[in-house]
Structure formats: C-alpha cells, structure tokens
Design a protein around this motif. Sequence first.
Motif, PDB file in Angstrom:
ATOM      1  N   SER A 134       0.614  -1.137  -0.030  1.00  0.00           N
ATOM      2  CA  SER A 134       0.039  -0.377   0.176  1.00  0.00           C
ATOM      3  C   SER A 134       0.610   1.492   0.015  1.00  0.00           C
ATOM      4  CB  SER A 134      -0.580   0.238   1.171  1.00  0.00           C
ATOM      5  OG  SER A 134      -1.925  -1.184   1.196  1.00  0.00           O
ATOM      6  N   TYR A 135       2.408   1.843   0.325  1.00  0.00           N
ATOM      7  CA  TYR A 135       2.600   2.576   0.918  1.00  0.00           C
ATOM      8  C   TYR A 135       4.051   2.331   0.509  1.00  0.00           C
ATOM      9  CZ  TYR A 135      -1.549   3.721   3.094  1.00  0.00           C
ATOM     10  OH  TYR A 135      -2.578   3.920   3.274  1.00  0.00           O
ATOM     11  N   ILE A 136       4.741   1.256  -0.443  1.00  0.00           N
ATOM     12  CA  ILE A 136       5.738   1.716  -1.191  1.00  0.00           C
ATOM     13  C   ILE A 136       5.446   1.898  -3.092  1.00  0.00           C
ATOM     14  CG2 ILE A 136       8.154  -0.314  -2.593  1.00  0.00           C
ATOM     15  CD1 ILE A 136       8.776  -0.783   0.251  1.00  0.00           C
ATOM     16  N   VAL A 137       3.910   0.738  -3.468  1.00  0.00           N
ATOM     17  CA  VAL A 137       4.120   0.677  -4.156  1.00  0.00           C
ATOM     18  C   VAL A 137       2.550   1.044  -5.381  1.00  0.00           C
ATOM     19  CG1 VAL A 137       3.190  -1.160  -6.687  1.00  0.00           C
ATOM     20  CG2 VAL A 137       5.219  -2.000  -4.248  1.00  0.00           C
ATOM     21  N   TYR A 138       1.525   1.426  -4.423  1.00  0.00           N
ATOM     22  CA  TYR A 138       0.043   1.543  -5.145  1.00  0.00           C
ATOM     23  C   TYR A 138       0.417   2.981  -4.330  1.00  0.00           C
ATOM     24  CZ  TYR A 138      -0.864  -2.844  -7.111  1.00  0.00           C
ATOM     25  OH  TYR A 138      -1.348  -3.834  -7.756  1.00  0.00           O
ATOM     26  N   GLY A 139       0.397   3.181  -3.258  1.00  0.00           N
ATOM     27  CA  GLY A 139      -0.226   4.608  -2.331  1.00  0.00           C
ATOM     28  C   GLY A 139       0.140   5.613  -3.652  1.00  0.00           C
ATOM     29  N   PRO A 140       1.793   5.544  -3.283  1.00  0.00           N
ATOM     30  CA  PRO A 140       2.594   6.381  -3.866  1.00  0.00           C
ATOM     31  C   PRO A 140       2.876   6.636  -5.184  1.00  0.00           C
ATOM     32  CG  PRO A 140       3.640   5.385  -2.099  1.00  0.00           C
ATOM     33  CD  PRO A 140       2.459   4.485  -2.323  1.00  0.00           C
ATOM     34  N   LEU A 141       2.310   5.442  -6.556  1.00  0.00           N
ATOM     35  CA  LEU A 141       2.442   6.135  -7.215  1.00  0.00           C
ATOM     36  C   LEU A 141       1.380   6.036  -8.298  1.00  0.00           C
ATOM     37  CD1 LEU A 141       3.977   2.296  -8.936  1.00  0.00           C
ATOM     38  CD2 LEU A 141       4.878   4.920  -9.092  1.00  0.00           C
ATOM     39  N   LEU A 142      -0.201   5.938  -7.163  1.00  0.00           N
ATOM     40  CA  LEU A 142      -1.289   6.392  -7.595  1.00  0.00           C
ATOM     41  C   LEU A 142      -0.849   7.821  -7.206  1.00  0.00           C
ATOM     42  CD1 LEU A 142      -3.367   3.659  -5.392  1.00  0.00           C
ATOM     43  CD2 LEU A 142      -3.971   4.589  -8.096  1.00  0.00           C
ATOM     44  N   ASN A 143      -0.181   8.526  -6.604  1.00  0.00           N
ATOM     45  CA  ASN A 143       0.294  10.052  -6.712  1.00  0.00           C
ATOM     46  C   ASN A 143       1.476  10.157  -7.188  1.00  0.00           C
ATOM     47  OD1 ASN A 143      -1.796  10.891  -3.971  1.00  0.00           O
ATOM     48  ND2 ASN A 143      -1.399   9.162  -3.020  1.00  0.00           N
ATOM     49  N   GLY A 144       1.765  10.115  -8.346  1.00  0.00           N
ATOM     50  CA  GLY A 144       2.548   9.726  -9.343  1.00  0.00           C
ATOM     51  C   GLY A 144       3.549  10.799  -8.210  1.00  0.00           C
ATOM     52  N   ALA A 145       4.264   9.759  -7.211  1.00  0.00           N
ATOM     53  CA  ALA A 145       5.487  10.468  -5.992  1.00  0.00           C
ATOM     54  C   ALA A 145       6.627   9.304  -6.272  1.00  0.00           C
ATOM     55  CB  ALA A 145       4.661   9.563  -4.476  1.00  0.00           C
ATOM     56  N   THR A 146       7.802   9.963  -5.754  1.00  0.00           N
ATOM     57  CA  THR A 146       8.447   8.994  -6.068  1.00  0.00           C
ATOM     58  C   THR A 146       8.922   8.150  -4.968  1.00  0.00           C
ATOM     59  OG1 THR A 146      10.028  11.123  -7.485  1.00  0.00           O
ATOM     60  CG2 THR A 146      11.414   9.402  -6.426  1.00  0.00           C
ATOM     61  N   THR A 147       8.751   6.866  -4.923  1.00  0.00           N
ATOM     62  CA  THR A 147       9.112   6.311  -4.255  1.00  0.00           C
ATOM     63  C   THR A 147      10.528   5.245  -3.988  1.00  0.00           C
ATOM     64  OG1 THR A 147       8.448   3.842  -2.632  1.00  0.00           O
ATOM     65  CG2 THR A 147       7.701   3.932  -5.010  1.00  0.00           C
ATOM     66  N   VAL A 148      10.867   5.771  -2.623  1.00  0.00           N
ATOM     67  CA  VAL A 148      12.687   4.476  -2.670  1.00  0.00           C
ATOM     68  C   VAL A 148      12.168   2.874  -2.907  1.00  0.00           C
ATOM     69  CG1 VAL A 148      14.719   4.341  -1.517  1.00  0.00           C
ATOM     70  CG2 VAL A 148      13.367   6.872  -2.112  1.00  0.00           C
ATOM     71  N   MET A 149      13.119   2.363  -2.487  1.00  0.00           N
ATOM     72  CA  MET A 149      13.080   0.895  -2.181  1.00  0.00           C
ATOM     73  C   MET A 149      14.144   0.795  -2.284  1.00  0.00           C
ATOM     74  SD  MET A 149      11.744  -1.935  -5.210  1.00  0.00           S
ATOM     75  CE  MET A 149      11.037  -3.620  -4.619  1.00  0.00           C
TER      76      MET A 149
END
Length: 633
Positions: A300-315
């Motif tokens: 929910s908060y590395i993949v879907y939530g951030p990408l849905l908001n067009g965010a930059t998400t660190v993995m």
Amino acid sequence: MISYQLKNRESYNQNYINSTENPEVFWAEIAKDNFVWKRPWDRVLDWDFSKPKISWFEGAKLNITENCIDRHLKTQGDKTAILFEPNDPKEPSEAITYKDLHKRVNAFANVLLSKGIQKGDRVCIYLPMIPELAISVLACARIGAIHSVVFAGFSATALSTRINDSDCKMLITSDGGYRGAKTIDLKSIVDTALLECDGIETVLVAKRIHSDIPMVSGRDFWLQPLLDTASDQCEPTVMDAEDPLFILYTSGSTGTPKGMVHTTAGYMVYTAYTFKNVFQYESDDVYWCTADIGWITGHSYIVYGPLLNGATTVMFEGVPSYPDYGRFWSIIEKHKVTQFYTAPTAIRALAKEGLGVVDPYDLSSLKILGTVGEPINEEAWHWYNDHIGKRKCPIVDTWWQTETGGIMISPIPNSFEGKPTFATLPFVGIQPTLMDEKGEEMDGNSVEGRLCIKFPWPSMARTIWGNHQRYKETYFSAYDNLYFTGDGALRDENGHYRITGRVDDVIIVSGHNLGTAPIEDAINEHPMVAESAIVGYPHDIKGSALYGFVTLKNEANSNEALKAEINQYISKQIGPIAKLDKIQFTSGLPKTRSGKIMRRILRKIAIKDTSNLGDISTLLNPEVVETIMKNSL
Ligand code: 7RM
C-alpha cells in the motif's frame, strides 16, 4: 468539490463529518475527481456485515496501473517513480522514471500473457526487494492476474502452503538475493517448495546474484531474455471495481495463514487518499518506506499509494545494519528523503547504536516521520523525534492492518499533532469504537476496550481466499454488525486512541505478525516433543520476543542441543524470524478441562508477573503451574 488534500484541523473536521454523515457522497466525490475510470459506478456502497458483504463502486470499470502509471506520463513522464537503492552502497542506485516504469511493466505483462496467464489467474511472487518485485506486482495488475506476494524470508514450507492455498499457476522468483553481508539462495528454497506444488506451470527467474542454479526444463525460464523480446506496449485489461487485485497472507491465532483478498477500486481510492494526506506528499518530495513489499505496508505504501499520487518512492534492497548502522541515515542524506516511514523495532535497534552513527549525516531534508507495525514505546518515539526529526518533523504513528488495506488511525500533519504512543484520531471515513468485556459499546472518553470499526471503508479486505466462513468468524462474529480488529485500545480524555496490543494469540516480533499456532505446530513436529505453547514477552529491540514452554516425551532428553534443534525446526517451517528467544522445558502445560492450554497463565509467568494468576483451581492440572514458575527463565 471536496478537496483531495486535508489542509488543517478545520478541513479534517469538516471532511470527517462529511465522510461519516454522508459516506457515499463523500467517497463518490473523492473517487470521481482524482482517478481515471473506464466506466462510472452504478452504486457507491453496498454492505452487510452479517454476511459479510462489502462492495464499493460496483459497476465501475478501471485498471489500477493506468492510474498508477499511464495518467502521469504526459505531465511527469521523466520524473522518477521508483528510486532503487541497492544493498551494496558501492553499487549505483537506479532511477526508474514513470516512462521507464510504463515500458517495463508492459513488457513484463506481455511475458505473463505469453506464458498463458489470464485475468483472474493467481501468480505467486517470491522475490527480494529488487525492482522486478514492484514491476511484477504491477504487471499482474495490468492484465488482471491476482498477485500473491510471499515475503522472501519465508521458508519452503511456508511458501508451498501459500502457493497451494490460492492455487497459483506461476511463480516469479530470482536466483537469489542480497541481505547485508549475506547472500540468500532463493531458487533452492523455491525448488524444495515446488516439490509440494502441482499447480505451478511456469517459474520466471530474475537474475540478481548471478549464481549457478539448476533450471527445470520446460518449467523454469530466465526472465531477462523474455523481457528483451517482449513488446513494451500492453493495453491495460479493463477490470470491475470488485475484481480481486491481490491476495496477501497474514497469520491468524489458529490454523493456516489467511489469504486476505483485496479488490481493485476501493483499495485504489483509499490507499491513494491516505498516502497523500498522512504523508502530505508534494510533487518534489522523495518518499521512503523501509518495509518489504512482502507485507501490506509495502503493497500500500511503497507501490500503490505513492504511484497513484505520482510520487517518487524509494525501494531499498538492504538492511539497516549494512555496511554499518548509519545506512538508513546515509540514504536519507543521499536521496534527500522528505518522508521516512519505518517500524518501531527498527527505531529501537538503531537507537541502541548511539548517535555516533546518526550525527555524521545531514537529515535536514526530512519533513515527516512515520511508524507502523506495532505500538511504539515512549522512549523510541522521543529518540526518533529528537535525533531523526530534530523536533521539527511531525511523527505519524499509523495504526492499520493487512485486513484494512490502508491507514486507519493516524495523526495528520498540519491538521493535528501526534502524541507519544498514540495513533490519535481516525482517518477520514473511519468510525472506530471500543467494546467492553460484556460486548457493550463504550461511550465517552478515558475508556479502554477492544477496538472495532462500525462502518465499511473502501479498502477493507472482502474475504479470505477460499474460506468466506472463516472471514466471517474471525472479524464479524465477536460483535454484531462490527468489524473486530483483534487489538485492544484506549481512548484518552481528548478522544485520542492508543493501541495497546493484540488481544488474541498473535505476537508481533520485530514488526512481523506471528501466530502462535503455526510455531507450536513446527515445534511439535520434533520427534522428542510432546507439546508446546508460545507466548510473547516484552523485548527492548523486537517489541515482543517469543518464549516457548515445551513438554518433552521423555524429560531426560532436555538439554541445550535440543533447544537449538527446536529452533531449527521453526526456522525451516516458518522462517528465522519465528525462532524462540527462550525455551523452557516443562513437565506439563496448564490446561482447561476441555483441554485448552491456558496461555494467559504462561504469559504472566513469561513477564514474571505471578502475583495474581487468577483462578487456577478450575485447571485440569493446577500443580504444574508451581513447577513452571519455579523453573521460569
Ligand atoms: C500495517 C501492519 C497488524 C497489527 C495490528 C496491530 C499492529 C500495526 C500499529 C500497530 C500499534 C501501530 N499490518 N499495529 N500498526 N499497533 N500501533 N501504529 O502492520 O497485518 O502486519 O499487522 O499490527 O496489532 O493489528 S499487519
């Protein structure tokens, strides 16, 4: 129009009132204005907790990956979507832009199709934290296959149980993975697991450690050559709002792990909206959640939530201790991380290392800190606030569950503040309540009880895969017309919630939810063991640690070597995270007359609080309690 972003206490209050007085109108507006749909819904919500049946946005058609990726291409195609930080700091990090992600997800989706995967098929993903993990999750969603990610720290037995429970057709894995100084040989675990899995037709293998591994001809395929020849265009499959998006297993207090089923539209709307507001994400921010995608927090908060908001998400592939305990802080400095989300167990482990490994790093980019997974103790909260946030960053202590899909109770920066050890107030749309021992709802403030939720929210799990009856019994049978969380909580004089921990037999060790039953099952498999009972006890670093009471078939066999063997059994059946910190051999376990082990008593012995054990006269064997107390560790 309802604003997507909560801006202050007033807007939180207003939105909260709207969302509870008129939930359908509220969620319809959020859904309509902030996502792309192929077709609108006919009905916003249909629910009945007695069945239980929950359905959001019925009739709507969409694809979640179009919302995560395609719609951002025009406005921010060159922005980094996923920022991959490898285990080894000497290896370069990798910035995957939204355009790159689009191509890579499409190519992967085409590979799935070419191997016969169709809408509704289950695909098991058993990968370390490498980009292929996020990409394969999205590739499944692109074509409507249901992903079931299994944390790559799980054993072969745990993996095969999960593959078989949801009847997966394909397994996606890698030759291995890096975790700190260790190399994990994933493929051999997979090969062992698959001896028990007849349903798997294809295994796709990503290369990470370049080890020489056996490939089963006709079943195993190297991923890269298939991707290289696949087209990077793949139309998203049109899905119904209530089509399953994924299955994710979570331990219960009894029996096999529960495959929680999350569906498409409600999960999308709620994870996006909570991500935006809990983390107050702004377009130039760099957000980092340290969870593994094998858990719900990662979904929910590395993949879907951030990408849905067009965010930059660190993995991040690695561990907090490699090459040294400054690694998290060095990554924050390196990528100018603005929101940092981790678990109390990690905070405690890092605090123990002292400030010498924190102070060299520039953490001034940070704006918001988050925690999740277990109650955060006061000391850890203050350390995090003082030394990481420098008392300038709000801390969001987010309470939620695999079953809830998204954050349920949390401070919202800019709207209201956190308070050490308090998850504070319900998120917009969430209606918590506390129930007393008699099953009555507790009104007013300054009360403590069992935490339940009164009204459906969009991202709640819809069922347990293959066992709707168990879903009903576990979550909707304790109290009429309420979702029961399994957690205890108190509500203070201001109406703020503090989660006090599980009220069932699930123990949270280093943020991992462990049911006692599967661990006991593993121990009991040892030929010398008669039976066992596991309880949790407080641990400085892990939050809770495991204490095992073990009865042997022959007491003469008790020795240290046997303790090690028992832990090996657990390691093999479940994984090293479930190993016991303390093992006490006992001549018997306290039992009720109907034969149930009284863990309540063992729990008290484990925490050395034996002044009031309650009424033990009804036990089948009260005499064992005295002996267990005398020999306790
Ligand atoms: C997100 C996640 C769920 C259980 C839950 C609680 C505990 C989670 C907090 C917390 C106190 C928190 N999903 N829990 N967050 N307890 N404060 N902020 O962890 O399914 O793996 O676990 O975790 O007991 O029921 S989970």
